[in-house]
Design a protein around this motif. Structure first.
Motif, short mmCIF file in Angstrom:
data_model
loop_
_atom_site.label_atom_id
_atom_site.label_comp_id
_atom_site.label_asym_id
_atom_site.label_seq_id
_atom_site.Cartn_x
_atom_site.Cartn_y
_atom_site.Cartn_z
N SER A 97 -44.25 -118.09 -12.87
CA SER A 97 -43.62 -117.91 -14.95
C SER A 97 -43.85 -119.13 -15.30
CB SER A 97 -41.78 -117.99 -14.76
OG SER A 97 -41.48 -119.56 -14.54
N ARG A 98 -44.59 -120.04 -15.27
CA ARG A 98 -44.91 -120.90 -16.57
C ARG A 98 -46.71 -121.52 -16.12
NH1 ARG A 98 -42.03 -125.75 -15.73
NH2 ARG A 98 -39.92 -125.68 -15.43
N VAL A 99 -47.51 -119.47 -15.30
CA VAL A 99 -49.05 -119.34 -15.52
C VAL A 99 -48.85 -118.10 -16.80
CG1 VAL A 99 -50.83 -118.98 -14.82
CG2 VAL A 99 -49.38 -120.25 -13.21
N SER A 100 -49.49 -118.34 -17.55
CA SER A 100 -49.50 -117.67 -19.22
C SER A 100 -50.88 -118.15 -19.62
CB SER A 100 -48.53 -117.79 -20.10
OG SER A 100 -48.31 -119.21 -20.93
N TYR A 101 -51.97 -117.58 -21.43
CA TYR A 101 -52.11 -117.09 -22.06
C TYR A 101 -51.94 -116.83 -23.04
CZ TYR A 101 -51.35 -111.90 -22.44
OH TYR A 101 -51.29 -110.95 -23.14
N TRP A 102 -52.90 -117.28 -24.06
CA TRP A 102 -52.56 -117.01 -25.77
C TRP A 102 -54.24 -116.57 -25.84
CZ3 TRP A 102 -51.33 -121.85 -24.48
CH2 TRP A 102 -51.99 -122.84 -25.80
N VAL A 103 -54.27 -116.15 -26.71
CA VAL A 103 -55.68 -115.70 -27.77
C VAL A 103 -55.78 -116.63 -29.08
CG1 VAL A 103 -57.19 -114.56 -28.30
CG2 VAL A 103 -56.50 -113.90 -26.48
N SER A 108 -61.55 -116.17 -31.40
CA SER A 108 -62.17 -116.44 -30.91
C SER A 108 -62.10 -117.61 -29.39
CB SER A 108 -62.65 -117.13 -31.79
OG SER A 108 -61.44 -118.30 -32.29
N ARG A 109 -60.47 -117.65 -28.97
CA ARG A 109 -60.48 -118.20 -28.06
C ARG A 109 -59.44 -117.59 -27.34
NH1 ARG A 109 -60.01 -124.22 -29.55
NH2 ARG A 109 -58.57 -123.85 -30.55
N LEU A 110 -59.61 -118.30 -25.55
CA LEU A 110 -58.76 -117.41 -24.87
C LEU A 110 -58.26 -118.72 -24.36
CD1 LEU A 110 -56.65 -115.12 -22.79
CD2 LEU A 110 -59.18 -115.04 -21.38
N HIS A 111 -56.92 -119.23 -24.04
CA HIS A 111 -56.25 -120.23 -23.14
C HIS A 111 -55.70 -119.42 -22.39
CE1 HIS A 111 -56.52 -122.77 -27.00
NE2 HIS A 111 -56.46 -121.60 -27.35
N VAL A 112 -55.62 -120.02 -20.81
CA VAL A 112 -55.01 -120.05 -19.75
C VAL A 112 -54.63 -121.37 -19.05
CG1 VAL A 112 -55.37 -119.41 -17.11
CG2 VAL A 112 -56.55 -117.93 -18.71
N VAL A 113 -53.03 -120.88 -18.78
CA VAL A 113 -52.34 -121.89 -18.81
C VAL A 113 -51.70 -122.07 -17.63
CG1 VAL A 113 -50.14 -123.47 -19.94
CG2 VAL A 113 -52.59 -122.67 -21.53
N ASN A 114 -51.51 -123.04 -16.72
CA ASN A 114 -50.90 -123.31 -15.79
C ASN A 114 -49.58 -124.55 -15.91
OD1 ASN A 114 -49.49 -123.70 -13.58
ND2 ASN A 114 -51.59 -125.18 -12.67
N LEU A 159 -60.18 -123.35 -21.18
CA LEU A 159 -60.48 -122.92 -22.80
C LEU A 159 -61.73 -121.52 -22.26
CD1 LEU A 159 -59.89 -122.58 -25.49
CD2 LEU A 159 -60.83 -124.66 -25.38
N PHE A 160 -61.41 -120.40 -22.40
CA PHE A 160 -63.14 -119.57 -22.93
C PHE A 160 -63.41 -119.78 -24.05
CE2 PHE A 160 -60.98 -118.58 -18.84
CZ PHE A 160 -61.15 -118.49 -17.84
N GLU A 161 -64.51 -120.70 -25.04
CA GLU A 161 -64.63 -120.20 -25.77
C GLU A 161 -66.06 -119.48 -26.23
OE1 GLU A 161 -64.22 -124.71 -28.19
OE2 GLU A 161 -65.00 -124.89 -25.56
N TYR A 198 -63.64 -108.93 -31.61
CA TYR A 198 -62.98 -109.28 -30.70
C TYR A 198 -62.75 -109.47 -29.86
CZ TYR A 198 -60.18 -105.31 -30.14
OH TYR A 198 -60.11 -104.39 -30.11
N LEU A 199 -61.82 -110.70 -29.63
CA LEU A 199 -61.71 -111.67 -27.96
C LEU A 199 -60.64 -110.46 -27.45
CD1 LEU A 199 -62.57 -114.63 -26.12
CD2 LEU A 199 -60.46 -113.35 -25.53
N ALA A 200 -60.10 -109.78 -26.41
CA ALA A 200 -59.10 -109.38 -25.44
C ALA A 200 -58.95 -109.71 -23.72
CB ALA A 200 -58.58 -107.59 -26.62
N PHE A 201 -57.45 -109.82 -24.74
CA PHE A 201 -57.05 -109.98 -23.67
C PHE A 201 -56.97 -109.55 -22.35
CE2 PHE A 201 -54.05 -111.39 -19.57
CZ PHE A 201 -54.77 -112.58 -18.50
#
Length: 258
Positions: A97-103, A108-114, A159-161, A198-201
């Motif tokens: 539940s603590r692993v998530s993402y946002w754009v 322009s950038r995708l964040h994958v978060v742990n 970070l995916f830029e 545009y970037l889409a997860f």
């Protein structure tokens, strides 16, 4: 003279006992009749049957009480089992539940978060750059990216830029770059992304510290994945995408446990 004095005395002696007898007889009859009536009513009651009825009612009451107690106990046990199952599921999902993402808002950038205090492994990130004209000579409405990472450290983000993204028109069936291009042998023709689009997860697959595979969907939903080696289907006419270099990993400021 002796005869005249005896007659009144005899008459008096005869009358007084008679009056006493007539006066005493009704009283004697009353005192003996009332106890007899009470005793007769008491004997007419079927006390054996009454005792049987009372015993049957007591037995029925006992059965009802036992049934209610048993039902209540079963309900309590069911509630405890449900609570235990919920607690187990919550503990199982704690790290995932603590692993998530946002754009980013400019897409322009995708964040994958742990945000957990343990690393996650076997990470696969699937996203797309859509509404993008890649090449005037080919019909590619965008590029699809399936990027594999060995792990993501605790309390960190990947970070995916856009500047690190590349695409190729190589046939999809022959090329599926999951590693950064710097790790691949030369040969494929990769180009930088142009402006626009545009970037889409799409989704994120990872394995937690207990070895359970999870998928975070494009709408944020989280579920377990039985097949960690799942393959991705690329939308028609989309080109393959790749990252030129390893995406940067940055530590997060706050990942307090709990």
């Amino acid at each position: 003279m002796g005869d005249t004095t005896d007659e009144p005395a005899a008459a008096g002696a005869t009358d007084e006992p008679a009056a006493a007898r007539t006066t005493d007889e009704p009283a004697a009859a009353r005192t003996t009749d009332e106890p007899a009536a009470v005793k007769s009513w008491w004997r007419r009651v079927p006390w054996v049957h009454v005792g049987t009825v009372i015993g049957a009612l007591a037995a029925i009451g006992g059965l009802i009480f036992t049934a209610i107690t048993t039902l209540y106990g079963a309900k309590v046990a069911e509630d405890q089992l449900t609570q235990s199952r919920d607690d187990s599921n919550q503990a199982k999902r704690e790290q995932a539940s603590r692993v998530s993402y946002w754009v980013d808002n400019d897409e322009s950038r995708l964040h994958v978060v742990n945000r957990s205090l343990d690393p996650i492994h076997e990470v696969i990130v699937h996203f797309e750059v859509r509404a993008l004209v890649l090449d005037s000579s080919a019909m590619h409405p965008g590029a699809a990216f399936v990027i594999a990472l060995n792990s993501v450290p605790p309390c960190s983000e990947v970070l995916f830029e856009r500047g690190n993204l590349r695409w190729t028109s190589a046939p999809k069936a022959h090329f599926s770059p999951k590693a950064p291009l710097v790790r691949l042998p030369p040969g494929a023709d990769f180009k930088k992304l142009g402006n626009g689009g545009y970037l889409a997860f799409s989704d994120l697959l990872f394995t937690d510290s207990d070895g359970i595979a999870w998928v975070r969907g494009e709408r944020g939903d989280l579920k377990t994945e039985k097949d960690p080696g799942m393959s991705y289907s690329i939308p028609g006419f989309f080109a393959w995408g790749a990252v030129q270099d390893f995406p940067p990993v940055k530590p997060l400021e706050n990942c307090a446990d709990g």
